[in-house]
Scaffold this motif. Structure first.
Motif, PDB file in Angstrom:
ATOM      1  N   GLU A 198      15.666  -0.643 -10.511  1.00 20.06           N
ATOM      2  CA  GLU A 198      15.319  -0.775 -11.928  1.00 20.06           C
ATOM      3  C   GLU A 198      16.471  -0.323 -12.820  1.00 20.06           C
ATOM      4  OE1 GLU A 198      11.734  -1.109 -13.452  1.00 20.06           O
ATOM      5  OE2 GLU A 198      11.556  -2.402 -11.689  1.00 20.06           O
ATOM      6  N   VAL A 199      17.101   0.795 -12.496  1.00 20.42           N
ATOM      7  CA  VAL A 199      18.224   1.300 -13.289  1.00 20.42           C
ATOM      8  C   VAL A 199      19.371   0.292 -13.293  1.00 20.42           C
ATOM      9  CG1 VAL A 199      20.025   3.083 -13.346  1.00 20.42           C
ATOM     10  CG2 VAL A 199      17.630   3.721 -13.003  1.00 20.42           C
ATOM     11  N   ALA A 200      19.548  -0.423 -12.154  1.00 18.41           N
ATOM     12  CA  ALA A 200      20.638  -1.402 -12.045  1.00 18.41           C
ATOM     13  C   ALA A 200      20.251  -2.767 -12.598  1.00 18.41           C
ATOM     14  CB  ALA A 200      21.042  -1.541 -10.576  1.00 18.41           C
ATOM     15  N   GLY A 201      19.059  -2.861 -13.194  1.00 18.71           N
ATOM     16  CA  GLY A 201      18.632  -4.137 -13.750  1.00 18.71           C
ATOM     17  C   GLY A 201      18.139  -5.112 -12.706  1.00 18.71           C
ATOM     18  N   GLN A 202      17.783  -4.617 -11.540  1.00 15.96           N
ATOM     19  CA  GLN A 202      17.266  -5.468 -10.467  1.00 15.96           C
ATOM     20  C   GLN A 202      15.787  -5.150 -10.245  1.00 15.96           C
ATOM     21  OE1 GLN A 202      19.829  -4.405  -7.216  1.00 15.96           O
ATOM     22  NE2 GLN A 202      21.667  -5.269  -8.175  1.00 15.96           N
ATOM     23  N   ARG A 203      15.223  -5.792  -9.248  1.00 13.58           N
ATOM     24  CA  ARG A 203      13.832  -5.513  -8.899  1.00 13.58           C
ATOM     25  C   ARG A 203      13.680  -5.462  -7.380  1.00 13.58           C
ATOM     26  NH1 ARG A 203      10.741 -10.553 -11.447  1.00 13.58           N
ATOM     27  NH2 ARG A 203      12.042  -9.853 -13.192  1.00 13.58           N
ATOM     28  N   ARG A 204      12.735  -4.678  -6.915  1.00 11.22           N
ATOM     29  CA  ARG A 204      12.445  -4.542  -5.486  1.00 11.22           C
ATOM     30  C   ARG A 204      10.984  -4.904  -5.230  1.00 11.22           C
ATOM     31  NH1 ARG A 204      17.176  -4.121  -5.086  1.00 11.22           N
ATOM     32  NH2 ARG A 204      18.383  -2.480  -4.032  1.00 11.22           N
ATOM     33  N   ARG A 205      10.751  -5.391  -4.043  1.00  9.76           N
ATOM     34  CA  ARG A 205       9.380  -5.708  -3.596  1.00  9.76           C
ATOM     35  C   ARG A 205       9.139  -4.959  -2.297  1.00  9.76           C
ATOM     36  NH1 ARG A 205       4.572  -6.364  -3.161  1.00  9.76           N
ATOM     37  NH2 ARG A 205       3.465  -8.334  -2.858  1.00  9.76           N
ATOM     38  N   TRP A 206       8.157  -4.063  -2.288  1.00 11.73           N
ATOM     39  CA  TRP A 206       7.785  -3.312  -1.089  1.00 11.73           C
ATOM     40  C   TRP A 206       6.311  -3.550  -0.781  1.00 11.73           C
ATOM     41  CZ3 TRP A 206      10.216  -0.318   2.539  1.00 11.73           C
ATOM     42  CH2 TRP A 206      11.554   0.030   2.309  1.00 11.73           C
ATOM     43  N   VAL A 207       6.013  -3.671   0.501  1.00  9.68           N
ATOM     44  CA  VAL A 207       4.626  -3.752   0.966  1.00  9.68           C
ATOM     45  C   VAL A 207       4.399  -2.651   1.992  1.00  9.68           C
ATOM     46  CG1 VAL A 207       2.924  -5.129   2.203  1.00  9.68           C
ATOM     47  CG2 VAL A 207       4.400  -6.218   0.508  1.00  9.68           C
ATOM     48  N   LEU A 208       3.364  -1.873   1.780  1.00  8.80           N
ATOM     49  CA  LEU A 208       2.994  -0.789   2.680  1.00  8.80           C
ATOM     50  C   LEU A 208       1.736  -1.209   3.426  1.00  8.80           C
ATOM     51  CD1 LEU A 208       2.853   2.956   1.611  1.00  8.80           C
ATOM     52  CD2 LEU A 208       1.183   1.971   3.163  1.00  8.80           C
ATOM     53  N   LEU A 209       1.830  -1.328   4.746  1.00  8.07           N
ATOM     54  CA  LEU A 209       0.683  -1.732   5.565  1.00  8.07           C
ATOM     55  C   LEU A 209       0.116  -0.513   6.272  1.00  8.07           C
ATOM     56  CD1 LEU A 209       2.005  -5.061   7.142  1.00  8.07           C
ATOM     57  CD2 LEU A 209       0.410  -4.796   5.251  1.00  8.07           C
ATOM     58  N   SER A 210      -1.145  -0.214   5.985  1.00  7.20           N
ATOM     59  CA  SER A 210      -1.829   0.926   6.578  1.00  7.20           C
ATOM     60  C   SER A 210      -2.915   0.454   7.531  1.00  7.20           C
ATOM     61  CB  SER A 210      -2.452   1.813   5.490  1.00  7.20           C
ATOM     62  OG  SER A 210      -1.451   2.389   4.683  1.00  7.20           O
ATOM     63  N   ARG A 211      -3.481   1.399   8.270  1.00  5.21           N
ATOM     64  CA  ARG A 211      -4.459   1.057   9.296  1.00  5.21           C
ATOM     65  C   ARG A 211      -5.668   0.332   8.721  1.00  5.21           C
ATOM     66  NH1 ARG A 211      -7.640   5.358  13.246  1.00  5.21           N
ATOM     67  NH2 ARG A 211      -8.587   3.818  14.631  1.00  5.21           N
ATOM     68  N   GLY A 212      -6.129   0.744   7.564  1.00  2.00           N
ATOM     69  CA  GLY A 212      -7.292   0.128   6.932  1.00  2.00           C
ATOM     70  C   GLY A 212      -7.192   0.249   5.427  1.00  2.00           C
ATOM     71  N   GLU A 213      -8.193  -0.270   4.704  1.00  2.00           N
ATOM     72  CA  GLU A 213      -8.148  -0.253   3.244  1.00  2.00           C
ATOM     73  C   GLU A 213      -8.210   1.172   2.715  1.00  2.00           C
ATOM     74  OE1 GLU A 213     -10.340  -2.270  -0.634  1.00  2.00           O
ATOM     75  OE2 GLU A 213     -10.893  -2.880   1.400  1.00  2.00           O
ATOM     76  N   ARG A 214      -9.020   2.031   3.333  1.00  2.00           N
ATOM     77  CA  ARG A 214      -9.106   3.412   2.872  1.00  2.00           C
ATOM     78  C   ARG A 214      -7.758   4.097   2.985  1.00  2.00           C
ATOM     79  NH1 ARG A 214      -9.329   8.228   5.081  1.00  2.00           N
ATOM     80  NH2 ARG A 214      -9.519   7.408   7.199  1.00  2.00           N
ATOM     81  N   GLN A 215      -7.079   3.900   4.138  1.00  2.86           N
ATOM     82  CA  GLN A 215      -5.764   4.520   4.325  1.00  2.86           C
ATOM     83  C   GLN A 215      -4.732   3.935   3.369  1.00  2.86           C
ATOM     84  OE1 GLN A 215      -7.745   3.403   6.721  1.00  2.86           O
ATOM     85  NE2 GLN A 215      -8.049   5.015   8.236  1.00  2.86           N
ATOM     86  N   ALA A 216      -4.853   2.627   3.060  1.00  6.39           N
ATOM     87  CA  ALA A 216      -3.922   2.002   2.111  1.00  6.39           C
ATOM     88  C   ALA A 216      -4.087   2.610   0.718  1.00  6.39           C
ATOM     89  CB  ALA A 216      -4.150   0.493   2.074  1.00  6.39           C
ATOM     90  N   LYS A 217      -5.332   2.780   0.287  1.00  6.54           N
ATOM     91  CA  LYS A 217      -5.579   3.392  -1.024  1.00  6.54           C
ATOM     92  C   LYS A 217      -5.082   4.827  -1.048  1.00  6.54           C
ATOM     93  CE  LYS A 217      -9.587   0.585  -2.331  1.00  6.54           C
ATOM     94  NZ  LYS A 217     -11.050   0.593  -2.587  1.00  6.54           N
ATOM     95  N   GLU A 218      -5.293   5.545   0.065  1.00  2.35           N
ATOM     96  CA  GLU A 218      -4.858   6.939   0.111  1.00  2.35           C
ATOM     97  C   GLU A 218      -3.338   7.053   0.057  1.00  2.35           C
ATOM     98  OE1 GLU A 218      -5.674  10.934   2.766  1.00  2.35           O
ATOM     99  OE2 GLU A 218      -7.164   9.342   2.600  1.00  2.35           O
TER     100      GLU A 218
END
Length: 448
Positions: A47-67
């Motif tokens: 963001e500081v460099a005027g760019q953008r990043r895309r990250w995806v975090l895959l967790s064991r289940g929806e509860r763990q993803a929210k946590e």
């Protein structure tokens, strides 16, 4: 003395720029904080460099993803907010949060998702696999995921150990992967030596479980701690000649185990042939979502081709009618087995004895069979009664294991006059039957 924000093992992770990075870390040493902080810092740098990043975090289940989003990404963003404002004073700090995603002002996005083969497809992004050893169907998730990062994206994999039957174990231990992966291993002793304030003796005494301590805190691969059949036992009974129809003797006595399944679980027939005092696997038929009529036809085909002494069938639930129909066709050679705690205990004990005494042979190196046999665990219920459980995944619910256990049970207590059973049809008479090469191995299109 001021408490450090990060400990040396956390610095080592954050300062490692490797594209493929994997960490096996003890419980309670800041694994989620460290790995999500790396994601946040990467997005802020962009963001500081005027760019953008895309990250995806895959967790064991929806509860763990929210946590992970609530306790990892959001606190890390909030902690970095002041620094970000200082560097970009003209940019108003207003990230948009939802339960499973955050959008930064410059367009960077961090999304948390429950991991399965479907969610692992359809996007192009940097990826963090959180507690990957505990993901159901980890190999199929890996197969679906890897093309996602093929365009040069970063891949991070972190977990505590969870036995040897998963993709995380392979990534951490396969010597062939050493040049590609940057591996970080931090047990509780390393973390405390680096300054983490934990009382090891107190934690160990409080847990009061040597196996859990060894795996969760000292990072030992203790799959044998809960698996009913260890990989060592399974390995000892694998044989290259098992599962091949060319070795079948039509005059030999055979025993069938049938696990009934119609929707999510598999329908499995396991065929054992007695050769001396050893039971050899001759065929494993595994099908998913087939009709009961097709199941009946597969069973009839086995009775035609093998000299079946006894067939034990799962009579639980939807198995009532198939067992009733099979008894009408084959009489006392069919035994229906209701899956109760007592019957499971009996079958599992017979099976374990057979593996320990090497009285059974199974196909060598068939992953689906190995994992089904190994995923079955014996646990103690709150009432103290033993239970046998297995995680359900796209390969079923240990259905192959129970089909084998049923076949071994059938062979353990035969109650039929074998002199009244004719030999199976000779091999040359089977040429019209499709699905196998009768001069070689069983056709894997029938399923393992």
């Amino acid at each position: 003395m001021t408490k450090p924000i990060l400990y040396p093992y956390q610095h080592r992770w954050l300062q490692d720029p490797a594209r493929f990075k994997i960490g096996m870390w003890s419980r309670q040493i800041g694994k989620t904080f460290t790995t999500t902080l790396e994601i946040v810092l990467d997005c802020l740098d962009a963001e500081v460099a005027g760019q953008r990043r895309r990250w995806v975090l895959l967790s064991r289940g929806e509860r763990q993803a929210k946590e992970a989003m609530l306790t990892g990404i959001q606190p890390a963003l909030n902690a970095c907010a002041a620094v970000y404002k200082t560097q970009e004073a003209a940019c108003e700090w207003a990230p948009e949060f939802t339960a499973l995603e955050v959008r930064l002002p410059g367009g960077s996005r961090i999304t948390a998702l429950p991991a399965n083969p479907d969610t692992a497809r359809g996007f192009s992004a940097n990826v963090l696999l959180d507690e990957f050893a505990f993901h159901q169907d980890s190999r199929k998730i890996w197969q679906a995921l890897f093309p996602v990062i093929s365009a040069g994206h970063l891949l991070r994999v972190v977990s505590t150990p969870n036995g040897k039957g998963n993709k995380f174990y392979e990534l951490m231990t396969d010597p062939a992967l050493q040049p590609l992966w940057s591996r970080h291993e931090v047990d509780i002793h390393r973390a405390v030596a680096d300054g983490l304030p934990r009382q090891i003796a107190e934690l160990k005494a409080g847990l009061n479980d040597p196996d859990a301590w060894a795996q969760e805190y000292e990072l030992h691969w203790l799959d044998e701690a809960s698996a009913w059949l260890s990989y060592d036992l399974i390995d000892r009974c694998e044989d290259d000649d098992a599962g091949h129809l060319q070795h079948h003797n039509p005059s030999s006595l055979c025993y069938l185990g049938v696990d009934i399944g119609a929707r999510h679980d598999l329908f499995v027939i396991w065929v054992l042939e007695a050769v001396g005092d050893v039971l050899w696997t001759r065929e494993v038929i595994a099908k998913q979502r087939i009709s009961f009529a097709e199941q009946d036809a597969l069973l009839d085909d086995c009775f035609q081709r093998y000299r079946v002494v006894r067939c034990a069938m799962d009579q639980s639930g939807m198995g009532e009618k198939p067992v009733e129909d099979a008894k009408r066709r084959y009489g006392s050679r069919i035994e229906g087995v209701l899956f109760t705690s007592a019957s499971k205990q009996l079958m599992a004990t017979i099976a374990k004895d057979a593996f320990e005494d090497r009285k059974v042979r199974i196909p060598k190196g068939v992953r689906e069979i190995r994992e089904d046999l190994h995923k079955l665990q014996k646990v103690t219920s709150p009432t103290g009664a033993p239970r046998f459980v297995a995680d359900r995944d796209s390969d079923g619910h240990a259905d192959r294991a129970w089909a084998l256990f049923l076949a071994l049970y059938a062979a353990d207590t035969p109650s039929v006059d074998v002199t009244q059973i004719q030999s199976a049809a000779p091999r040359e008479a089977l040429s019209a039957w499709g699905g196998h090469d009768h001069h070689g191995a069983a056709d894997l299109t029938r399923g393992w």
